[in-house]
Design a protein around this motif. Structure first.
Motif, PDB file in Angstrom:
ATOM      1  N   LEU A 150       0.811  -1.217   0.000  1.00 44.55           N
ATOM      2  CA  LEU A 150       0.000   0.000   0.000  1.00 44.55           C
ATOM      3  C   LEU A 150       0.844   1.268   0.000  1.00 44.55           C
ATOM      4  O   LEU A 150       0.303   2.362  -0.105  1.00 44.55           O
ATOM      5  N   ASP A 151       2.163   1.132   0.122  1.00 50.10           N
ATOM      6  CA  ASP A 151       3.037   2.291   0.059  1.00 50.10           C
ATOM      7  C   ASP A 151       4.385   1.849  -0.500  1.00 50.10           C
ATOM      8  O   ASP A 151       4.664   0.655  -0.625  1.00 50.10           O
ATOM      9  N   THR A 152       5.213   2.798  -0.873  1.00 53.07           N
ATOM     10  CA  THR A 152       6.541   2.471  -1.368  1.00 53.07           C
ATOM     11  C   THR A 152       7.435   2.069  -0.204  1.00 53.07           C
ATOM     12  O   THR A 152       7.125   2.319   0.969  1.00 53.07           O
ATOM     13  N   GLU A 153       8.573   1.449  -0.523  1.00 57.55           N
ATOM     14  CA  GLU A 153       9.515   1.038   0.527  1.00 57.55           C
ATOM     15  C   GLU A 153      10.019   2.249   1.294  1.00 57.55           C
ATOM     16  O   GLU A 153      10.208   2.189   2.516  1.00 57.55           O
ATOM     17  N   GLU A 154      10.225   3.365   0.588  1.00 60.56           N
ATOM     18  CA  GLU A 154      10.694   4.578   1.255  1.00 60.56           C
ATOM     19  C   GLU A 154       9.632   5.111   2.216  1.00 60.56           C
ATOM     20  O   GLU A 154       9.930   5.486   3.357  1.00 60.56           O
ATOM     21  N   GLU A 155       8.355   5.139   1.764  1.00 58.65           N
ATOM     22  CA  GLU A 155       7.267   5.586   2.630  1.00 58.65           C
ATOM     23  C   GLU A 155       7.125   4.673   3.844  1.00 58.65           C
ATOM     24  O   GLU A 155       6.913   5.125   4.962  1.00 58.65           O
ATOM     25  N   ALA A 156       7.250   3.361   3.609  1.00 59.44           N
ATOM     26  CA  ALA A 156       7.131   2.401   4.700  1.00 59.44           C
ATOM     27  C   ALA A 156       8.214   2.613   5.742  1.00 59.44           C
ATOM     28  O   ALA A 156       7.966   2.580   6.953  1.00 59.44           O
ATOM     29  N   GLY A 157       9.435   2.858   5.282  1.00 57.07           N
ATOM     30  CA  GLY A 157      10.536   3.067   6.212  1.00 57.07           C
ATOM     31  C   GLY A 157      10.354   4.319   7.049  1.00 57.07           C
ATOM     32  O   GLY A 157      10.709   4.334   8.226  1.00 57.07           O
ATOM     33  N   ARG A 158       9.804   5.361   6.435  1.00 55.59           N
ATOM     34  CA  ARG A 158       9.581   6.600   7.183  1.00 55.59           C
ATOM     35  C   ARG A 158       8.454   6.433   8.201  1.00 55.59           C
ATOM     36  O   ARG A 158       8.527   6.926   9.315  1.00 55.59           O
ATOM     37  N   ALA A 159       7.383   5.738   7.789  1.00 53.71           N
ATOM     38  CA  ALA A 159       6.198   5.641   8.639  1.00 53.71           C
ATOM     39  C   ALA A 159       6.396   4.625   9.758  1.00 53.71           C
ATOM     40  O   ALA A 159       6.205   4.931  10.932  1.00 53.71           O
ATOM     41  N   GLY A 160       6.785   3.397   9.411  1.00 53.81           N
ATOM     42  CA  GLY A 160       7.010   2.368  10.413  1.00 53.81           C
ATOM     43  C   GLY A 160       5.737   1.956  11.141  1.00 53.81           C
ATOM     44  O   GLY A 160       5.439   2.477  12.220  1.00 53.81           O
ATOM     45  N   VAL A 161       4.974   1.041  10.556  1.00 54.21           N
ATOM     46  CA  VAL A 161       3.738   0.581  11.187  1.00 54.21           C
ATOM     47  C   VAL A 161       4.032  -0.013  12.552  1.00 54.21           C
ATOM     48  O   VAL A 161       4.977  -0.784  12.724  1.00 54.21           O
ATOM     49  N   ARG A 162       3.214   0.344  13.527  1.00 53.42           N
ATOM     50  CA  ARG A 162       3.399  -0.105  14.910  1.00 53.42           C
ATOM     51  C   ARG A 162       2.097  -0.728  15.401  1.00 53.42           C
ATOM     52  O   ARG A 162       1.059  -0.082  15.414  1.00 53.42           O
ATOM     53  N   GLY A 163       2.149  -1.982  15.797  1.00 59.21           N
ATOM     54  CA  GLY A 163       0.951  -2.637  16.314  1.00 59.21           C
ATOM     55  C   GLY A 163       0.039  -3.118  15.208  1.00 59.21           C
ATOM     56  O   GLY A 163       0.318  -2.993  14.014  1.00 59.21           O
ATOM     57  N   ALA A 164      -1.088  -3.693  15.609  1.00 56.02           N
ATOM     58  CA  ALA A 164      -2.031  -4.287  14.662  1.00 56.02           C
ATOM     59  C   ALA A 164      -2.820  -3.216  13.927  1.00 56.02           C
ATOM     60  O   ALA A 164      -3.308  -2.267  14.538  1.00 56.02           O
ATOM     61  N   PRO A 165      -2.972  -3.343  12.602  1.00 55.00           N
ATOM     62  CA  PRO A 165      -3.860  -2.433  11.881  1.00 55.00           C
ATOM     63  C   PRO A 165      -5.312  -2.741  12.206  1.00 55.00           C
ATOM     64  O   PRO A 165      -5.640  -3.805  12.743  1.00 55.00           O
ATOM     65  N   ALA A 166      -6.199  -1.806  11.877  1.00 59.96           N
ATOM     66  CA  ALA A 166      -7.641  -1.986  12.070  1.00 59.96           C
ATOM     67  C   ALA A 166      -8.317  -1.853  10.717  1.00 59.96           C
ATOM     68  O   ALA A 166      -8.273  -0.785  10.100  1.00 59.96           O
ATOM     69  N   ALA A 167      -8.915  -2.944  10.238  1.00 58.92           N
ATOM     70  CA  ALA A 167      -9.587  -2.955   8.940  1.00 58.92           C
ATOM     71  C   ALA A 167     -11.096  -2.914   9.148  1.00 58.92           C
ATOM     72  O   ALA A 167     -11.620  -3.465  10.121  1.00 58.92           O
ATOM     73  N   VAL A 168     -11.806  -2.284   8.219  1.00 61.48           N
ATOM     74  CA  VAL A 168     -13.250  -2.117   8.364  1.00 61.48           C
ATOM     75  C   VAL A 168     -13.880  -1.989   6.979  1.00 61.48           C
ATOM     76  O   VAL A 168     -13.239  -1.529   6.031  1.00 61.48           O
TER      77      VAL A 168
END
Length: 344
Positions: free
Chosen positions: A146-164
């Motif tokens: 859902l994002d580029t590798e560069e965007e992913a590295g900057r953002a850094g997902v933390r914990g479980a996502p919430a889908a709806v």
């Protein structure tokens, strides 16, 4: 379980899903409002890593996703479908890894679109979000980032996502990242999710829960670093609602109370009791407060509200370590009075 683990099937029976050691178990009512069957193992004898997710479609089918070990330092995701509470869920089927191979990368999340297609979201090793979507006629699309590798590295997902799934059938997902929350959404049903609005907020990872709250809007509930439970809808600012009662995410359901469209929140409090709070849907400024109910619960217990076969509020408290399951229902009187909890 990441997601709504207390579900009403298409036949009106309630089902609960719970992790247990190296498996996922389910229990279902033998009849709507009736006694419950004993716990049973989902998907055969495959050994799982205790970190599963569940989502339900408009057709009432439950989709479950979990990690399983595939070798030394390796893991892969598996998927099962549960069509009806009294039927046996399908065997676990491997669906791959967001990075093709490697260790478990994070807790998955599942949402199901209006056509009954499961969408699996999970963090990648780079810190982004990977998506795996079912095809309409069987099988799965390739993994999508859902994002580029560069965007992913900057953002850094933390914990479980919430889908709806929004009422329109569009899939949305929220994820806690460094310094805030990111949001992705399908521009229309069936389209790939695209980045939406982000918000800078001191969010506690692992506290996100998303709910469809109007015809085409969803609300993300989360706890901030000050312990305040907040609500956020993209396009608006986060709104503090009330102090979080305990650790972890709240559970939520949209319901009608005394003729009013309300959102009901539930959580295990730090004191150990189940607590509930309701407010007019999408009107957080109206205020809300916690009301405790029932006896003290085990430390790992979770509380979830749902709607029963009559559309009335029902709530469950579930402890994975002990297998304890308690249930309560709303009384037939004004307000949100609940009956005495019953162990089943």
């Amino acid at each position: 379980m990441n997601g709504d683990w207390l579900l009403r099937g298409r036949d009106g029976r309630l089902t609960v899903y719970l992790p247990s050691d190296d498996a996922v178990l389910c229990r279902a009512e033998l009849a709507p409002g009736g006694p419950w069957e004993p716990p049973r193992r989902i998907g055969g004898d495959q050994r799982l890593i205790p970190d599963a997710a569940v989502g339900q479609g408009a057709d009432g089918y439950a989709h479950l996703v979990a990690w399983r070990p595939t070798g030394s330092g390796q893991a892969g995701l598996v998927h099962s479908t549960h069509f009806r509470p009294r039927l046996a869920p399908l065997d676990w089927q491997p669906v791959g890894h967001p990075d093709k191979k490697g260790e478990r990368t994070g807790t998955p999340a599942v949402a199901v679109d209006a056509r009954g297609r499961a969408h699996v979201f999970v963090a990648t090793a780079a810190g982004g979000i990977g998506l795996l979507a079912q095809k309409e006629k069987g099988g799965w699309e390739p993994w999508r980032m859902l994002d580029t590798e560069e965007e992913a590295g900057r953002a850094g997902v933390r914990g479980a996502p919430a889908a709806v799934t929004a009422a329109s059938g569009r899939i949305e997902v929220y994820a806690a990242v460094r310094g805030g929350i990111r949001h992705w959404a399908q521009p229309e049903p069936g389209a790939p999710p695209v980045p939406g609005e982000s918000v800078e907020v001191p969010v506690r990872p692992g506290t996100l829960r998303a709910l469809a709250t109007s015809a085409d809007r969803t609300t993300c509930y989360f706890t901030d670093e000050n312990g305040e439970l907040c609500a956020w809808r993209p396009g608006q600012e986060p709104v503090p609602l009330l102090a979080s009662a305990g650790p972890g995410p709240v559970s939520a359901v949209r319901c009608v109370i005394d003729g009013h469209d309300c959102t009901l929140l539930a959580q295990r409090s730090a004191s150990g009791r189940a607590v509930f709070a309701a407010h007019p849907t999408e009107q957080e400024a109206a205020g809300a407060w916690w009301t405790a109910s029932g006896p003290a619960l085990p430390a790992d217990a979770r509380v979830a509200p749902a709607l029963d076969e009559h559309g009335e509020v029902v709530a469950a408290a579930l402890s994975p370590s002990t297998g304890m399951l308690r249930l309560t229902r709303r009384k037939d009187e004004p307000g949100l009075a609940l009956r005495a909890w019953q162990e089943v």
